[in-house]
Write a protein that holds these residues in place. Structure first.
Motif, PDB file in Angstrom:
ATOM      1  N   ALA A 108       0.832  -1.204   0.000  1.00  0.00           N
ATOM      2  CA  ALA A 108       0.000   0.000   0.000  1.00  0.00           C
ATOM      3  C   ALA A 108       0.866   1.253   0.000  1.00  0.00           C
ATOM      4  O   ALA A 108       0.604   2.211  -0.749  1.00  0.00           O
ATOM      5  N   VAL A 109       1.906   1.269   0.810  1.00  0.00           N
ATOM      6  CA  VAL A 109       2.808   2.427   0.857  1.00  0.00           C
ATOM      7  C   VAL A 109       3.493   2.601  -0.487  1.00  0.00           C
ATOM      8  O   VAL A 109       3.567   3.709  -1.024  1.00  0.00           O
ATOM      9  N   TRP A 110       3.980   1.500  -1.059  1.00  0.00           N
ATOM     10  CA  TRP A 110       4.683   1.571  -2.334  1.00  0.00           C
ATOM     11  C   TRP A 110       3.749   2.087  -3.435  1.00  0.00           C
ATOM     12  O   TRP A 110       4.135   2.949  -4.233  1.00  0.00           O
ATOM     13  N   LEU A 111       2.514   1.569  -3.471  1.00  0.00           N
ATOM     14  CA  LEU A 111       1.563   2.009  -4.500  1.00  0.00           C
ATOM     15  C   LEU A 111       1.218   3.486  -4.349  1.00  0.00           C
ATOM     16  O   LEU A 111       1.107   4.210  -5.348  1.00  0.00           O
ATOM     17  N   GLN A 112       1.043   3.949  -3.129  1.00  0.00           N
ATOM     18  CA  GLN A 112       0.761   5.370  -2.903  1.00  0.00           C
ATOM     19  C   GLN A 112       1.892   6.227  -3.444  1.00  0.00           C
ATOM     20  O   GLN A 112       1.651   7.244  -4.094  1.00  0.00           O
ATOM     21  N   GLN A 113       3.102   5.815  -3.181  1.00  0.00           N
ATOM     22  CA  GLN A 113       4.232   6.610  -3.643  1.00  0.00           C
ATOM     23  C   GLN A 113       4.359   6.562  -5.164  1.00  0.00           C
ATOM     24  O   GLN A 113       4.736   7.553  -5.778  1.00  0.00           O
ATOM     25  N   GLN A 114       4.042   5.431  -5.766  1.00  0.00           N
ATOM     26  CA  GLN A 114       4.064   5.342  -7.217  1.00  0.00           C
ATOM     27  C   GLN A 114       3.028   6.283  -7.831  1.00  0.00           C
ATOM     28  O   GLN A 114       3.296   6.968  -8.812  1.00  0.00           O
ATOM     29  N   GLN A 115       1.835   6.314  -7.226  1.00  0.00           N
ATOM     30  CA  GLN A 115       0.781   7.189  -7.718  1.00  0.00           C
ATOM     31  C   GLN A 115       1.184   8.651  -7.569  1.00  0.00           C
ATOM     32  O   GLN A 115       0.966   9.460  -8.478  1.00  0.00           O
TER      33      GLN A 115
END
Length: 128
Positions: A108-115
């Motif tokens: 979830a953290v990684w996806l947020q940062q990618q977005q």
């Protein structure tokens, strides 16, 4: 929103480092080492390294000898990636709840940062 103090996770190595740190914190809070979570993280690290190596070799081949697109090769590569993804999903499903929670949180953290990174790139690009 990403919490303040969270690392910027822009690649697989940053994601793995974040997961290692989170696992250490979890183990410290539990007061014991979680060998199953460590084994899962090691497997993920090995699979990521193998995919990175394969991708690097493919990029080198693409740079040295451009070839026409082979739809069968692409389909084979997609099948291979699908199989690897299913293997990873099975490993996660077989993991203990603490490992699954760690993986979900890290993802979830990684996806947020990618977005956020994609949004920043879109704002930097002039309209066409």
């Amino acid at each position: 929103m990403v919490q303040e103090g969270m690392p910027e996770l822009t690649g697989s190595s940053e994601m793995l480092t974040f997961m290692e740190d989170a696992l250490r914190q979890l183990e410290q809070a539990q007061g014991c080492v979680d060998p199953q979570a460590r084994a899962q993280l090691d497997r993920l690290r090995q699979q990521t390294a193998a995919l990175s190596k394969a991708g690097g070799q493919q990029q080198q081949q693409d740079l040295t000898s451009p070839q026409p697109v082979d739809e069968l090769a692409i389909a084979g590569q997609l099948d291979s990636l699908d199989g690897q993804l299913k293997d990873l999903e099975a490993q996660i499903a077989d993991a203990d709840p603490a490992t699954q929670q760690l993986f979900r949180h890290s993802t979830a953290v990684w996806l947020q940062q990618q977005q956020q990174s994609e949004q920043q790139q879109q704002h930097r690009q002039p309209p066409s």
